[in-house]
Scaffold this active site. Structure first.
Site, PDB file in Angstrom:
ATOM      1  N   GLY A  63       0.853  -1.275  -0.009  1.00  0.00           N
ATOM      2  CA  GLY A  63      -0.077   0.192  -0.133  1.00  0.00           C
ATOM      3  C   GLY A  63       0.866   1.175   0.024  1.00  0.00           C
ATOM      4  O   GLY A  63       0.378   2.438   0.491  1.00  0.00           O
ATOM      5  N   SER A  65       4.101   1.320  -4.757  1.00  0.00           N
ATOM      6  CA  SER A  65       5.162   0.550  -5.299  1.00  0.00           C
ATOM      7  C   SER A  65       4.956   0.522  -7.013  1.00  0.00           C
ATOM      8  O   SER A  65       5.719   0.836  -7.873  1.00  0.00           O
ATOM      9  CB  SER A  65       5.575  -0.694  -4.918  1.00  0.00           C
ATOM     10  OG  SER A  65       4.522  -1.461  -5.073  1.00  0.00           O
ATOM     11  N   SER A  66       3.686   0.309  -7.371  1.00  0.00           N
ATOM     12  CA  SER A  66       3.308   0.106  -8.631  1.00  0.00           C
ATOM     13  C   SER A  66       3.315   1.624  -9.309  1.00  0.00           C
ATOM     14  O   SER A  66       3.694   1.805 -10.610  1.00  0.00           O
ATOM     15  CB  SER A  66       2.228  -0.651  -8.851  1.00  0.00           C
ATOM     16  OG  SER A  66       0.964   0.035  -8.331  1.00  0.00           O
ATOM     17  N   ASP A  73      -1.852   7.951  -6.359  1.00  0.00           N
ATOM     18  CA  ASP A  73      -0.608   7.406  -6.205  1.00  0.00           C
ATOM     19  C   ASP A  73       0.426   7.840  -7.112  1.00  0.00           C
ATOM     20  O   ASP A  73       1.391   8.185  -7.087  1.00  0.00           O
ATOM     21  CB  ASP A  73      -0.632   5.674  -6.141  1.00  0.00           C
ATOM     22  CG  ASP A  73      -1.044   5.135  -4.948  1.00  0.00           C
ATOM     23  OD1 ASP A  73      -1.922   5.997  -4.253  1.00  0.00           O
ATOM     24  OD2 ASP A  73      -1.008   3.922  -4.818  1.00  0.00           O
TER      25      ASP A  73
END
Length: 389
Positions: free
Chosen positions: A145, A148-149, A202
């Site tokens: 969470g 990272s992606s 993100d």
């Protein structure tokens, strides 16, 4: 092999406040995390091959450039405003990855994101994507969470778009706002391949850095933010974000009159946090009383209250309670970050927190089997780290 043509990195992210409440239209606060994913692109003169190396997930694949060029996007592709791949195009990417459309494991999704960006950008630019080696390594644990992606997709987008002259190579470490918008657009498409329907938080944090507020689909970057020191704790407890979100939904449906005030309180915490961070990150005014201590006290209270409210939503976990117990014993304040149910926690550190206190807390947490990093939030967004020779 030549020296790296370009080296870029992008930060992870941490949710400070607003987890789960954001699903119900409340404000959330997210900030960049000074743990990064780095991408090195090595050009190999006269080569006809492209290699992707992701040692963190034990992945290494090589393709011929001609085979990648054969996978063409359907329809017109706007290089500065990308769109998701069609079903036909996605099937072609799966064939290149050596998988079928039922494969959704981490390695397959990482391959698809790379292949999508490489082939799409390759077909929409005058300077084609290069042959060579793409090596990405991360300080961010996958599946925790921490974005990272998104850091991976952002670094890929920045590297490929710069290599192909879609965006200008920056004179310093970072790109212009206009070029960052293009990087963010491609990173978001990569995130959609990996996560299906991401919020965009993100990749935006990874691209622009610092901190953002997010409410009802609108992302608003902070003008300035304090670089708060934290301990980041990964309890490594397995959990499913989908299951946790559904659990909150079920509780909301059973007890809406009780859940609504909890969600409202979490939003007030996010709003208060935003005001405090802006004040901490602003320039001091002559004659103004030093309010840093007061603001840190407020942040500590927000951390404690929010952790209790998240437990009331049903997303706590014994491992997170243990983190709170250990840190409280040393006068520190912690809360879960992300989906909860295990996963990660953040521990707020005042600027004057004694090093021996940090060492003792870190040792106790590691004795519990947890991973611990001393890091900071409010890090620089996607950055270039070397110029070509």
């Amino acid at each position: 092999m030549s020296d790296p043509e370009i080296v870029v990195s992008a930060p992870g992210k941490v949710i400070l406040f607003g987890e789960h409440a954001v699903v119900y239209g409340r404000k959330a606060i997210a900030a960049s995390l000074d743990l990064r994913t780095q991408l090195k692109i090595h050009l190999i003169p006269d080569s006809t091959a492209v290699t992707l190396e992701l040692p963190d997930i034990s992945l290494s694949n090589t393709w011929q450039v001609a085979d990648l060029a054969a996978a063409q996007p359907t329809g017109n592709v706007d290089v500065k405003n990308p769109s998701p791949p069609s079903d036909k195009y996605l099937a072609a990417l799966h064939r290149l990855a050596g998988t079928d459309t039922d494969h959704t494991d981490t390695r397959t999704l990482a391959l698809l994101a790379f292949l999508y960006m490489y082939t799409s950008i390759h077909h929409t630019t005058v300077r084609k994507c290069p042959a060579g080696r793409f090596h990405a390594a991360s300080q961010l644990p996958p599946g925790a969470g921490l974005g990272s992606s998104a850091a991976y997709c952002t670094a890929l987008a920045a590297g490929l778009l710069t290599m192909c002259n879609v965006i200008s190579r920056p004179e310093g470490k970072t790109w212009s706002k206009e070029d960052l918008e293009v990087i963010n657009a491609w990173a978001f498409q990569g995130e959609k391949l990996i996560h299906g329907n991401p919020s965009g938080i993100d990749n935006s944090v990874s691209t622009f850095g610092d901190a953002i507020s997010f409410k009802s689909g609108k992302i608003s970057p902070f003008e300035s933010v304090a670089a708060l020191k934290i301990l980041l704790v990964n309890t490594k407890g397995p959990r499913s974000t989908k299951v946790l979100v559904q659990g909150v939904r079920d509780r909301y449906n059973r007890l809406p009159a009780i859940m609504e005030p909890i969600l409202d309180s979490i939003e007030e915490i996010s709003c208060t946090c935003e005001r405090v961070l802006l004040e901490l990150g602003g320039s001091p005014v002559d004659g103004q009383e030093n309010t840093q201590g007061k603001n840190y006290q407020i942040l500590e209270e927000l951390v404690d209250i929010c952790q209790c409210l998240l437990n009331a939503l049903g997303v706590g976990h014994p491992s997170l309670d243990q983190v709170s117990s250990i840190t409280a014993k040393h006068g520190l304040h912690s809360k879960l970050t992300g989906a909860g149910g295990g996963g990660c926690a953040l521990v707020l550190l005042r600027p004057d927190t004694a090093p021996d206190v940090i060492d003792k807390v870190t040792a106790e947490l590691r004795d519990c089997g947890y991973d611990v990093w001393e890091t900071s939030i409010g890090a620089t967004g996607v950055s270039q780290h070397s110029q070509p020779k």
